[in-house]
Design an enzyme around this catalytic site. Structure first.
Site, short mmCIF file in Angstrom:
data_model
loop_
_atom_site.label_atom_id
_atom_site.label_comp_id
_atom_site.label_asym_id
_atom_site.label_seq_id
_atom_site.Cartn_x
_atom_site.Cartn_y
_atom_site.Cartn_z
N LYS A 72 0.26 -66.82 -16.57
CA LYS A 72 -0.05 -68.22 -16.26
C LYS A 72 1.15 -69.16 -16.40
O LYS A 72 1.00 -70.37 -16.57
CB LYS A 72 -1.23 -68.78 -17.08
CG LYS A 72 -2.46 -67.91 -17.20
CD LYS A 72 -2.76 -67.06 -16.03
CE LYS A 72 -3.18 -67.80 -14.78
NZ LYS A 72 -3.31 -66.83 -13.64
N GLY A 74 3.67 -69.15 -14.00
CA GLY A 74 4.32 -69.32 -12.71
C GLY A 74 4.70 -68.01 -12.04
O GLY A 74 5.56 -67.98 -11.16
N TRP A 77 4.14 -67.93 -8.12
CA TRP A 77 5.15 -68.77 -7.45
C TRP A 77 6.49 -68.06 -7.38
O TRP A 77 7.13 -67.97 -6.32
CB TRP A 77 5.27 -70.08 -8.24
CG TRP A 77 6.12 -71.13 -7.63
CD1 TRP A 77 6.58 -71.18 -6.34
CD2 TRP A 77 6.60 -72.31 -8.29
NE1 TRP A 77 7.32 -72.33 -6.16
CE2 TRP A 77 7.35 -73.04 -7.34
CE3 TRP A 77 6.46 -72.82 -9.58
CZ2 TRP A 77 7.96 -74.25 -7.65
CZ3 TRP A 77 7.07 -74.02 -9.88
CH2 TRP A 77 7.81 -74.73 -8.93
N HIS A 134 4.88 -58.55 -17.66
CA HIS A 134 4.59 -59.58 -18.67
C HIS A 134 5.03 -59.11 -20.05
O HIS A 134 4.75 -59.77 -21.05
CB HIS A 134 3.09 -59.89 -18.71
CG HIS A 134 2.54 -60.50 -17.46
ND1 HIS A 134 3.07 -61.63 -16.90
CD2 HIS A 134 1.49 -60.16 -16.68
CE1 HIS A 134 2.36 -61.95 -15.80
NE2 HIS A 134 1.41 -61.07 -15.65
N ARG A 156 6.81 -71.76 -19.42
CA ARG A 156 6.11 -73.00 -19.10
C ARG A 156 5.60 -73.60 -20.40
O ARG A 156 5.36 -72.86 -21.37
CB ARG A 156 4.93 -72.64 -18.20
CG ARG A 156 4.15 -73.79 -17.65
CD ARG A 156 2.98 -73.29 -16.82
NE ARG A 156 2.37 -74.40 -16.10
CZ ARG A 156 1.26 -74.33 -15.38
NH1 ARG A 156 0.64 -73.17 -15.27
NH2 ARG A 156 0.79 -75.39 -14.77
N ARG A 291 -4.53 -73.10 -8.68
CA ARG A 291 -5.49 -74.07 -9.21
C ARG A 291 -4.96 -75.47 -8.96
O ARG A 291 -5.29 -76.11 -7.98
CB ARG A 291 -5.74 -73.80 -10.70
CG ARG A 291 -6.93 -74.57 -11.28
CD ARG A 291 -7.08 -74.29 -12.77
NE ARG A 291 -5.95 -74.79 -13.54
CZ ARG A 291 -5.88 -76.01 -14.09
NH1 ARG A 291 -6.88 -76.84 -13.97
NH2 ARG A 291 -4.81 -76.40 -14.77
N LYS A 292 -4.09 -75.96 -9.83
CA LYS A 292 -3.52 -77.31 -9.65
C LYS A 292 -2.03 -77.28 -9.33
O LYS A 292 -1.53 -78.09 -8.57
CB LYS A 292 -3.72 -78.12 -10.95
CG LYS A 292 -5.05 -78.85 -11.03
CD LYS A 292 -4.97 -79.91 -12.11
CE LYS A 292 -6.02 -80.97 -11.93
NZ LYS A 292 -5.98 -81.97 -13.02
N GLY A 293 -1.33 -76.38 -10.03
CA GLY A 293 0.11 -76.27 -9.78
C GLY A 293 0.89 -77.49 -10.20
O GLY A 293 1.84 -77.90 -9.53
P1 A3P Z 1 -2.51 -74.10 -13.07
O1 A3P Z 1 -3.71 -73.30 -13.52
O2 A3P Z 1 -2.01 -75.01 -14.12
O3 A3P Z 1 -2.73 -74.80 -11.78
P2 A3P Z 1 0.52 -67.24 -12.83
O4 A3P Z 1 0.97 -67.11 -11.42
O5 A3P Z 1 1.58 -66.86 -13.82
O6 A3P Z 1 -0.77 -66.54 -13.06
O7 A3P Z 1 0.31 -68.81 -13.09
C1 A3P Z 1 -0.69 -69.50 -12.42
C2 A3P Z 1 -0.33 -70.96 -12.46
O8 A3P Z 1 0.71 -71.24 -11.52
C3 A3P Z 1 -1.50 -71.85 -12.06
O9 A3P Z 1 -1.33 -73.05 -12.79
C4 A3P Z 1 -1.24 -72.01 -10.58
O10 A3P Z 1 -1.92 -73.10 -10.00
C5 A3P Z 1 0.26 -72.20 -10.57
N1 A3P Z 1 0.87 -71.88 -9.27
C6 A3P Z 1 0.54 -70.90 -8.40
N2 A3P Z 1 1.32 -70.94 -7.32
C7 A3P Z 1 2.17 -71.99 -7.48
C8 A3P Z 1 3.20 -72.55 -6.67
N3 A3P Z 1 3.52 -72.04 -5.48
N4 A3P Z 1 3.86 -73.61 -7.17
C9 A3P Z 1 3.56 -74.14 -8.36
N5 A3P Z 1 2.58 -73.65 -9.16
C10 A3P Z 1 1.90 -72.58 -8.73
#
Ligand code: A3P
Length: 325
Positions: A72, A74, A77, A134, A156, A291-293
């Site tokens: 969680k 990033g 991304w 991870h 993060r 989700r929110k990003g």
């Molecule tokens: P939020 O739940 O705060 O929105 P992971 O990929 O490590 O599982 O992390 C998921 C988190 O990264 C989520 O955060 C998700 O929305 C966010 N995320 C996914 N894709 C992204 C992107 N392209 N840019 C920025 N944040 C992103």
């Protein structure tokens, strides 16, 4: 190809049986997968099995590239960013595979593949290979530490990791509060008992090593990438050995890669914007990873007291390291 799947090793199973289980009362969103304490980290049992198999069998190549995150932070991304950066000249960007593949289909998680006895998949990939993991630094196989392979580490603000984790688990479980309350999850997180936790040890492990070996580990922060995506895209490309040429920069290719991998763009692609549980052994659908990003959603969830307590824990752990939330 079932015949290629290896059985778990007896000595690994014997070791797994001796490792401490997560304290009673601490929540786990995978009832059949308790966290066990391995080299200072709470990791789901099957993934410790994967780490043990990696230690025994994985052979790192100098050209390998490894993306490491605490879940969680990033991962999705950066998988997209790394994959897009490496393959940017192989396709016109409007026909790039990221339009038809979820980032998790483009970059494989090492310990998960090893946990299910499918290491042949990894060995068959031609160089240069890109993986993610991870695993904390203390659990990485020696071959990764010793070889010239490079690591991109992303962290993060742990408060946002907690919130993101809470929602993600809720999606998988059809309501996280069925398993535990938010307060219970928060308390457990503060004790360090969460997926691959404690998160501060995870971050510090890579931070300390990146100070010693900056050519080996690129240490990035989610919030900083959000703030200055183009600058970080260039840094990333340089680190992974495919810097943007002047011509590319002039043509706006960096901005195009950033845009392709942006939250808004990826989230709304059909391949990512669906609720069908299609990923791995869990009830995970691609949409759960978007989700929110944003940075700072913790402000909408944590009381002032909760914020201060968690901040204090993290500040104490980070003290003297030069690292700040
Ligand atoms: P939020 O739940 O705060 O929105 P992971 O990929 O490590 O599982 O992390 C998921 C988190 O990264 C989520 O955060 C998700 O929305 C966010 N995320 C996914 N894709 C992204 C992107 N392209 N840019 C920025 N944040 C992103």
């Amino acid at each position: 190809n079932n015949h290629l799947i290896e059985k778990p090793q007896e000595e690994h199973e014997a070791l797994l049986a001796t490792l401490p289980l997560q304290p009673s009362g601490t929540p786990n969103f995978h009832p059949k997968q308790p966290f066990i304490l391995y080299k200072g980290a709470w990791i789901a049992k099957s993934l410790v099995r994967g780490a043990l198999a990696m230690e025994q069998h994985f052979k790192s190549r100098p050209t390998d590239l490894l993306l490491v995150t605490s879940p969680k932070s990033g991962t999705t991304w950066l998988k997209a960013m790394i994959f897009a950066t490496l393959t940017r000249t192989s396709y016109p960007l409007d026909q790039h595979p990221l339009h038809t593949h979820n980032p998790h289909q483009c970059v494989t998680n090492l310990e998960r593949v090893f946990s299910t006895g499918r290491r042949q998949i990894i060995e068959a990939i031609p160089s240069p290979r890109v993986f993610n993991s991870h695993l904390p630094y203390s659990v990485l196989p020696q071959t990764i530490i010793d070889s010239d392979c490079r690591i991109v580490y992303v962290w993060r603000d742990p408060k946002d990791v907690l919130i993101s984790m809470w929602y993600f688990s809720g999606k998988i479980m059809g309501g996280a509060d069925k398993i535990a309350t938010f307060e219970e999850v928060y308390n457990s997180f503060c004790q360090g008992v969460n997926n691959y936790g404690p998160i501060w040890s995870h971050v510090l492990g890579y931070w300390e090593e990146s100070k010693q070996r900056p050519e080996k580990i690129l240490f990035l922060k989610y919030e900083n990438i959000l703030q200055e995506p183009v600058k970080h895209a260039k840094k990333l490309a340089h680190f992974i050995g495919c810097p943007y040429s002047e011509a590319e920069e002039n043509q706006g290719v960096v901005e195009q890669i950033v845009e392709l991998c942006s939250f808004g763009k990826l989230k709304n692609m059909d391949v990512n914007n669906n609720e069908i549980p299609s990923m791995s052994a869990h009830n995970i659908s691609p949409s759960y990873f978007f989700r929110k990003g944003e940075a700072g959603d913790w402000k909408n969830h944590l009381t002032q007291e909760m914020t201060e307590r968690l901040n204090t824990i993290i500040e104490e752990k980070f003290k003297g390291s030069g690292l700040m939330i």
